[in-house]
Scaffold this active site. Structure first.
Site, PDB file in Angstrom:
ATOM      1  N   GLU A 166       0.836  -1.206   0.000  1.00  0.00           N
ATOM      2  CA  GLU A 166       0.000   0.000   0.000  1.00  0.00           C
ATOM      3  C   GLU A 166       0.880   1.270   0.000  1.00  0.00           C
ATOM      4  O   GLU A 166       0.544   2.254  -0.646  1.00  0.00           O
ATOM      5  CB  GLU A 166      -0.948  -0.016   1.207  1.00  0.00           C
ATOM      6  N   GLU A 177      -3.830  -9.440   3.682  1.00  0.00           N
ATOM      7  CA  GLU A 177      -4.621  -9.104   4.873  1.00  0.00           C
ATOM      8  C   GLU A 177      -5.777 -10.061   5.095  1.00  0.00           C
ATOM      9  O   GLU A 177      -6.119 -10.406   6.222  1.00  0.00           O
ATOM     10  CB  GLU A 177      -5.158  -7.665   4.769  1.00  0.00           C
TER      11      GLU A 177
HETATM   12  C1  HSC Z   1      -1.218  -5.159   7.037  1.00  0.00           C
HETATM   13  O1  HSC Z   1      -0.223  -4.853   6.447  1.00  0.00           O
HETATM   14  C2  HSC Z   1      -2.403  -4.295   7.191  1.00  0.00           C
HETATM   15  C3  HSC Z   1      -2.318  -3.114   6.281  1.00  0.00           C
HETATM   16  O2  HSC Z   1      -3.387  -3.110   5.381  1.00  0.00           O
HETATM   17  C4  HSC Z   1      -2.162  -1.839   7.045  1.00  0.00           C
HETATM   18  C5  HSC Z   1      -3.389  -1.467   7.833  1.00  0.00           C
HETATM   19  C6  HSC Z   1      -3.228  -0.220   8.637  1.00  0.00           C
HETATM   20  C7  HSC Z   1      -4.573   0.224   9.101  1.00  0.00           C
HETATM   21  C8  HSC Z   1      -4.601   1.320  10.102  1.00  0.00           C
HETATM   22  C9  HSC Z   1      -6.019   1.756  10.294  1.00  0.00           C
HETATM   23  C10 HSC Z   1      -6.224   2.453  11.641  1.00  0.00           C
HETATM   24  N1  HSC Z   1       4.264  -8.227  11.544  1.00  0.00           N
HETATM   25  O3  HSC Z   1       7.409 -15.828   8.342  1.00  0.00           O
HETATM   26  P1  HSC Z   1       8.770 -15.759   8.909  1.00  0.00           P
HETATM   27  C11 HSC Z   1       7.651 -12.074  11.965  1.00  0.00           C
HETATM   28  S1  HSC Z   1      -1.327  -6.673   7.812  1.00  0.00           S
HETATM   29  C12 HSC Z   1       4.905  -8.703  12.635  1.00  0.00           C
HETATM   30  O4  HSC Z   1       9.240 -16.845   9.800  1.00  0.00           O
HETATM   31  P2  HSC Z   1       9.833 -15.999   6.246  1.00  0.00           P
HETATM   32  C13 HSC Z   1       7.305 -13.538  12.138  1.00  0.00           C
HETATM   33  O5  HSC Z   1       6.321 -13.706  13.145  1.00  0.00           O
HETATM   34  C14 HSC Z   1       0.208  -7.447   7.418  1.00  0.00           C
HETATM   35  N2  HSC Z   1       5.755  -9.755  12.598  1.00  0.00           N
HETATM   36  O6  HSC Z   1       9.852 -15.528   7.765  1.00  0.00           O
HETATM   37  C15 HSC Z   1       8.656 -14.113  12.508  1.00  0.00           C
HETATM   38  O7  HSC Z   1       8.890 -13.791  13.849  1.00  0.00           O
HETATM   39  P3  HSC Z   1       9.679 -14.803  14.811  1.00  0.00           P
HETATM   40  C16 HSC Z   1       0.198  -8.007   6.071  1.00  0.00           C
HETATM   41  C17 HSC Z   1       5.954 -10.328  11.416  1.00  0.00           C
HETATM   42  O8  HSC Z   1      11.101 -15.535   5.671  1.00  0.00           O
HETATM   43  C18 HSC Z   1       9.626 -13.282  11.665  1.00  0.00           C
HETATM   44  O9  HSC Z   1       8.938 -12.079  11.346  1.00  0.00           O
HETATM   45  N3  HSC Z   1       1.406  -8.742   5.848  1.00  0.00           N
HETATM   46  C19 HSC Z   1       5.313  -9.894  10.245  1.00  0.00           C
HETATM   47  O10 HSC Z   1       9.475 -17.436   6.144  1.00  0.00           O
HETATM   48  C20 HSC Z   1      10.044 -13.969  10.390  1.00  0.00           C
HETATM   49  O11 HSC Z   1       8.878 -14.364   9.674  1.00  0.00           O
HETATM   50  C21 HSC Z   1       1.493 -10.074   5.995  1.00  0.00           C
HETATM   51  O12 HSC Z   1       0.517 -10.746   6.291  1.00  0.00           O
HETATM   52  C22 HSC Z   1       4.445  -8.786  10.345  1.00  0.00           C
HETATM   53  N4  HSC Z   1       3.796  -8.285   9.269  1.00  0.00           N
HETATM   54  O13 HSC Z   1       8.635 -15.193   5.569  1.00  0.00           O
HETATM   55  C23 HSC Z   1       2.848 -10.676   5.776  1.00  0.00           C
HETATM   56  N5  HSC Z   1       5.703 -10.678   9.215  1.00  0.00           N
HETATM   57  O14 HSC Z   1      11.048 -14.920  14.226  1.00  0.00           O
HETATM   58  C24 HSC Z   1       3.167 -11.656   6.852  1.00  0.00           C
HETATM   59  C25 HSC Z   1       6.566 -11.564   9.734  1.00  0.00           C
HETATM   60  O15 HSC Z   1       9.617 -14.144  16.130  1.00  0.00           O
HETATM   61  N6  HSC Z   1       4.512 -12.191   6.745  1.00  0.00           N
HETATM   62  N7  HSC Z   1       6.739 -11.365  11.047  1.00  0.00           N
HETATM   63  O16 HSC Z   1       8.923 -16.097  14.753  1.00  0.00           O
HETATM   64  C26 HSC Z   1       4.860 -13.153   5.863  1.00  0.00           C
HETATM   65  O17 HSC Z   1       4.107 -13.549   5.000  1.00  0.00           O
HETATM   66  C27 HSC Z   1       6.230 -13.756   6.009  1.00  0.00           C
HETATM   67  O18 HSC Z   1       6.665 -13.495   7.303  1.00  0.00           O
HETATM   68  C28 HSC Z   1       7.290 -13.248   5.021  1.00  0.00           C
HETATM   69  C29 HSC Z   1       8.681 -13.796   5.443  1.00  0.00           C
HETATM   70  C30 HSC Z   1       6.952 -13.758   3.608  1.00  0.00           C
HETATM   71  C31 HSC Z   1       7.370 -11.764   5.009  1.00  0.00           C
END
Ligand code: HSC
Ligand code: NAD
Length: 700
Positions: free
Chosen positions: A107, A127
């Protein structure tokens, strides 16, 4: 505040680099850092354009999921306002993306005026998998940029797209083969030097006009997604937000998106799905097997027995590019096994999920043998022969003799004791259970069963192998049925009692299906085949405790020669060539006669009772498993149920759901059931303790 964004200047172009390891998550610190760096460079007269890029392995994984649901909520700036400011900038802002840009990060790039990416980049708005909608303008900007139908596909599925695909559909402006930052700086300079007009995504309207002329798009899409999205709220909310993008002006659409985001983030579904995200990562962590434990490299594998499970297991290796040898007792069995493997691959090709070329490549990795001597180069061997301890012991003795000393010997047994099997070898430390789920080439779960003597290196290697094979490995201990099937038994047992007391298979299956499971126990039984369980029950009958209630219903169905879909009759009847279960009066009469034989007066049983009687004993068994240390954490049990049995992800898993229901409620129902039925339903001591202390499984 740590330095989350560093700024450097190249030829009047400011390069803003995001630093927030491990994934450059847009938590409060990074948002503040980016806002400050952005404001500073925007006001700096020496800077004419900006490039935003990420440090480390990726651009960014999006919003910091850990901040969701925090009280107090994290402070401003929030991502939407930051992105609006970036988009409004008078100086061109270029996104230079590598690795991944996901969710809020994508985004951010949509707010930039140009998007460049390295060839290996993947982009997406996942998301929906967390039970929310993109909340920082994604549902409003993406359809404006790429059109409504491609945006629906990306946002509602949540799947990631490659750079090539992203360029083709218009998410990316350019794929950069060489130095990404150099290219981004050059693009920025061109923008400035040629005085190009700034292209703001929020102002693009052509694609929306196209969609306004085709209002049926949304209804058609809702119908298409119905099966995949059954029970989930977020996919439908995504569609509604994209519909708002078409119908409302940009700023009003942003308000709709924000309201939807805030409603969903507070929902139980999103809490469950966020929990599942972290549970899937936690399950890989074994307290006494540190991450740096040496692994045995797996360069070649073998599978012993190429029946229902062995063939699917072998496909997993071939899919991961690891050569695998199939061992069988006869040439015919090998040929039959290979035929089935080919059939599975061909079906993927016909559905467009695999190219013919890839299918051939994978088949080339699968070789066959009837000779134990040919197994000496395998680093790991997975045994999947008939479920008979004598046979398994014989196979393991042979494997121990013929395989190289460092090789790991694994068994796919679903019920037998890994310790008994390990003890016939001279390498019990290298023996482990790898319990795949059927169909093994599809189901994501591997229950990895650690025996008394299994070494740390063996555990580490097999847990890593699970990941290499694209599976989720959950480490469990030895017990009857391990974690998943042991809990399943508790639920199946109650279902049969409910039949005796007054229900019919269709009512139970409907309740369980409506709860969100893919199938109820009876439709599932017919699909899997009823004869295997019957044979196991017959073998166990001599040791069955006589003081516990036992339902003969399932045995009586098998005595009629009804083994499920394979005989066109089981708990239901089936029309030839059709898998739709049809309630059968024969079964209804059988069930009623069994109730009479037991002197049970049949009664009306409501859906709530069915749900409680099936699910609470299953959770109770989960509590016993935790107490015995057979599972490491409640969240591991939940991962097993979501990925091995299709427990609805939007309920998190049985143990997460138990906390939502309330452990005290479950304890009270179990206490009543134990009084009314038998001691088998006695609440687990852990359940009792948690109920008395007013705590839940999440507090463990
Ligand atoms: C989002 O972005 C919402 C938006 O629309 C914004 C909204 C704002 C609204 C405001 C309104 C008021 N956060 O998977 P791994 C940690 S929602 C925190 O083992 P890989 C993970 O837990 C987000 N932590 O690595 C792990 O921690 P540990 C949308 C996160 O290489 C470590 O990082 N995004 C995190 O196999 C390593 O991760 C997603 O859903 C995050 N976002 O894969 C993406 N992402 O070491 C989610 C990861 O303590 N992430 N961690 O166990 C992934 O798909 C995968 O982690 C990757 C990396 C492909 C990035
Ligand atoms: P299956 O009957 O389909 O296949 C077993 C294969 O083993 C047959 O092809 C047979 O020829 C072969 N075999 C027998 N003896 C052999 C020997 N000495 N050497 C080499 N091959 C031999 O059985 P399946 O359903 O694939 O089950 C295999 C194992 O997987 C069992 O331990 C079972 O408990 C377990 N399991 C099965 C399922 C399932 O749903 N079918 C699920 C999880 C685990």
């Amino acid at each position: 505040m740590p330095d989350t964004v560093t700024v450097s200047n190249r030829h009047g172009v400011a390069i803003l680099t995001l630093h927030n390891p491990p994934v450059n998550g847009f938590g409060f610190a990074l948002r503040t850092g980016l806002r400050d760096a952005f404001d500073e460079t925007r006001q700096n007269n020496g800077i004419q354009a900006l490039v935003i890029t990420g440090s480390g392995k990726m651009f960014s994984a999006g919003a910091d999921i850990r901040e969701f649901g925090c009280t107090p909520p994290p402070g401003t700036p929030d991502l939407p306002e930051l992105i609006n400011a970036i988009e409004a900038s008078e100086k061109p802002v270029i996104a230079a993306i590598h690795g991944v840009a996901l969710g809020g990060a994508l985004e951010v790039t949509l707010g930039c005026h140009l998007r460049l990416a390295a060839p290996n980049t993947r982009l997406g708005l996942p998301e929906v998998t967390l039970g929310i909608v993109p909340g920082a303008g994604g549902t409003q900007r993406l359809p404006r940029l790429i059109g409504v139908e491609p945006a629906l596909t990306m946002i509602v599925s949540g799947t990631l797209v490659s750079a090539v695909k992203a360029k083709a559909i218009g998410v990316l402006d350019e794929i950069v083969e060489g130095d990404l930052i150099d290219a981004a700086v050059k693009s920025a300079r061109r923008y400035v030097d040629e005085n190009r007009p700034i292209r703001r995504t929020s102002t693009l309207n052509d694609r929306l006009t196209e969609a306004r002329n085709k209002p049926e798009i949304f209804e058609k899409y809702r119908k298409q997604m119905a099966r995949r999205s059954r029970g989930f709220e977020a996919p439908y909310a995504c569609v509604a937000c994209i519909e708002a993008a078409v119908e409302q002006p940009f700023t009003a659409g942003l308000v709709t998106e924000r309201e939807t985001f805030l409603r969903l983030i507070a929902s139980d579904q999103s809490k469950a799905q966020r929990y599942a995200f972290f549970a899937e990562r936690e399950v890989a962590k074994i307290p006494d097997v540190p991450r740096d434990t040496p692994n045995l490299p797996i360069k070649a594998a073998a599978v012993i027995g190429c029946g229902t499970m062995g063939g699917g297991i072998a496909m997993n290796f071939a899919n991961a590019g690891i050569p695998v040898r199939l061992f069988e007792v006869s040439r015919e069995a090998l040929e039959e096994g290979l035929r089935t493997i080919r059939k599975h691959y061909a079906s993927s090709v016909s559905k467009g999920r695999l190219s013919q070329g890839k299918m051939e490549e994978r088949l080339k990795l699968i070789s066959t043998t009837l000779d134990y001597d040919d197994l000496s180069d395998a680093d790991v061997l997975i045994e999947a022969v008939f479920e008979e301890i004598k046979l398994k012991k014989e196979v393991f003795k042979n494997l121990d003799t013929y395989c190289k000393p460092e090789a790991i010997l694994a068994s796919n047994t679903s019920t037998l004791d890994i310790n008994d099997i390990a003890n016939v070898t001279n390498r019990p430390g290298q023996v482990i259970g790898t319990h795949f789920f059927s169909p093994a080439h599809v189901m994501k779960l591997m229950e990895n069963v650690r025996g008394m003597q299994t070494s740390e290196q063996t555990v580490a290697t097999i847990m890593k192998l699970s990941k290499t094979l694209g599976k989720i490995g959950a480490l469990v201990g030895v017990c009857d049925g391990f974690v998943g099937n042991r809990m399943l038994y508790a639920y199946r047992r109650q279902a049969d009692f409910l039949l005796e007391e007054g229900t019919l298979p269709k009512q139970i299956d409907t309740v369980i299906y409506n709860f969100g499971m893919p199938m109820g126990p009876y439709a599932m039984g017919d699909l899997a085949g009823l004869d295997v369980g019957w044979r196991i029950r017959q073998a166990q009958s001599v040791n069955r405790p006589t003081h516990l209630r036992y339902s003969t219903i399932a045995d009586r169905v098998c005595e009629l020669g009804r083994f499920g879909q394979k005989t066109d009759a089981g708990w239901y009847r089936y029309e030839p060539g059709n898998r739709t279960p049809i309630p059968d009066p024969v079964i209804e009469r059988l069930i009623i006669s069994i109730s009479e034989e037991h002197g049970i007066v049949r009664r009306e049983i409501n859906d709530q009772e069915i749900l409680e009687r099936c699910m609470y004993p299953l959770i109770n068994e989960g509590a016993k498993i935790l107490e015995e240390g057979v599972a490491l954490r409640p969240s591991d049990i939940d991962v097993i149920w979501v990925h091995g049995y299709g427990f609805p992800r939007y309920r998190g898993g049985p143990m997460f759901w138990a906390d939502l229901v309330g452990v005290r409620t479950i304890y009270e129902v179990m206490s009543r059931l134990a009084d009314e039925h038998d001691e088998w339903l006695e609440p687990a001591p852990l359940l009792r303790r948690l109920a008395k202390e007013g705590r839940g499984f999440a507090d463990l």
